[in-house]
Write a protein that holds these residues in place. Structure first.
Motif, PDB file in Angstrom:
ATOM      1  N   VAL A 173       0.819  -1.164   0.120  1.00 44.42           N
ATOM      2  CA  VAL A 173       0.136   0.051  -0.060  1.00 44.42           C
ATOM      3  C   VAL A 173       0.979   1.332  -0.210  1.00 44.42           C
ATOM      4  CG1 VAL A 173      -1.898   1.360   1.310  1.00 44.42           C
ATOM      5  CG2 VAL A 173      -1.960  -1.259   1.248  1.00 44.42           C
ATOM      6  N   TYR A 174       0.417   2.367  -1.030  1.00 45.47           N
ATOM      7  CA  TYR A 174       1.486   3.429  -1.008  1.00 45.47           C
ATOM      8  C   TYR A 174       0.544   4.579  -0.686  1.00 45.47           C
ATOM      9  CZ  TYR A 174       4.542   0.200  -3.511  1.00 45.47           C
ATOM     10  OH  TYR A 174       5.483  -0.789  -4.048  1.00 45.47           O
ATOM     11  N   GLU A 175       1.152   5.781  -0.466  1.00 43.39           N
ATOM     12  CA  GLU A 175       0.479   6.992  -0.446  1.00 43.39           C
ATOM     13  C   GLU A 175       1.467   8.029  -1.381  1.00 43.39           C
ATOM     14  OE1 GLU A 175      -0.014   8.757   3.612  1.00 43.39           O
ATOM     15  OE2 GLU A 175       2.197   8.973   3.923  1.00 43.39           O
ATOM     16  N   LYS A 176       0.706   9.032  -1.799  1.00 36.66           N
ATOM     17  CA  LYS A 176       1.314  10.010  -2.608  1.00 36.66           C
ATOM     18  C   LYS A 176       2.198  10.917  -1.538  1.00 36.66           C
ATOM     19  CE  LYS A 176       0.667  13.292  -6.432  1.00 36.66           C
ATOM     20  NZ  LYS A 176      -0.290  14.084  -6.954  1.00 36.66           N
ATOM     21  N   VAL A 177       3.256  11.096  -1.994  1.00 36.12           N
ATOM     22  CA  VAL A 177       4.103  12.116  -1.058  1.00 36.12           C
ATOM     23  C   VAL A 177       3.774  13.598  -1.308  1.00 36.12           C
ATOM     24  CG1 VAL A 177       6.129  12.906  -0.487  1.00 36.12           C
ATOM     25  CG2 VAL A 177       5.903  10.537  -1.088  1.00 36.12           C
ATOM     26  N   LYS A 178       3.476  14.354  -0.110  1.00 36.76           N
ATOM     27  CA  LYS A 178       2.808  15.598  -0.315  1.00 36.76           C
ATOM     28  C   LYS A 178       4.073  16.581  -0.791  1.00 36.76           C
ATOM     29  CE  LYS A 178      -0.804  15.557   2.847  1.00 36.76           C
ATOM     30  NZ  LYS A 178      -0.991  14.468   3.758  1.00 36.76           N
ATOM     31  N   GLN A 179       4.009  17.235  -2.081  1.00 36.15           N
ATOM     32  CA  GLN A 179       5.213  18.212  -2.348  1.00 36.15           C
ATOM     33  C   GLN A 179       5.055  19.522  -1.580  1.00 36.15           C
ATOM     34  OE1 GLN A 179       7.138  17.197  -4.792  1.00 36.15           O
ATOM     35  NE2 GLN A 179       6.156  15.229  -5.050  1.00 36.15           N
ATOM     36  N   ALA A 180       6.343  19.825  -1.105  1.00 36.51           N
ATOM     37  CA  ALA A 180       6.407  21.102  -0.468  1.00 36.51           C
ATOM     38  C   ALA A 180       6.580  22.191  -1.654  1.00 36.51           C
ATOM     39  CB  ALA A 180       7.688  21.303   0.583  1.00 36.51           C
ATOM     40  N   SER A 181       5.430  23.312  -1.641  1.00 29.89           N
ATOM     41  CA  SER A 181       5.478  24.217  -2.475  1.00 29.89           C
ATOM     42  C   SER A 181       5.742  25.519  -1.798  1.00 29.89           C
ATOM     43  CB  SER A 181       4.317  24.168  -3.248  1.00 29.89           C
ATOM     44  OG  SER A 181       4.004  23.040  -3.950  1.00 29.89           O
TER      45      SER A 181
END
Length: 108
Positions: free
Chosen positions: A100-108
């Motif tokens: 199971v994977y989750e999307k990595v939140k991109q620091a903008s």
């Protein structure tokens, strides 16, 4: 009780009685051609299409990516592994090959 019954000559499959009562075996039609080769299909999951498919997913699995994009599980598995190596998704759980994977939140 229940033994084999003798069938009259000419009633068997593959035999034909000719003139004079002689028994001839029927020739089978055999196609003598080149064996067919399996077509090799190259299915590629484009990154933009794959990213769009996993955009709204909370839990990303290989099976859900395959279903959302309409490709085989092996293609989806290689795509998810590619995303993991690029750092787009990270493994958060799973067992026995069902990761199971989750999307990595991109620091903008």
């Amino acid at each position: 009780m229940g033994g084999n019954k003798n069938k009259p000559a000419g009633k068997d499959k593959g035999t034909v009685t000719g003139p004079g009562g002689e028994i001839k075996t029927a020739a089978k039609d055999e196609k003598k051609g080149k064996p067919q080769q399996k077509a090799k299909l190259a299915v590629v999951l484009e990154e933009a299409q794959g990213i769009k498919a996993i955009q709204g997913m909370k839990a990303i699995t290989v099976q859900s990516v395959a279903k959302a994009t309409g490709v085989k599980i092996s293609i989806a598995n290689s795509f998810v592994r590619t995303l993991e190596s690029k750092g787009v998704v990270k493994k958060v759980g799973g067992y026995s090959g069902h990761k199971v994977y989750e999307k990595v939140k991109q620091a903008s």
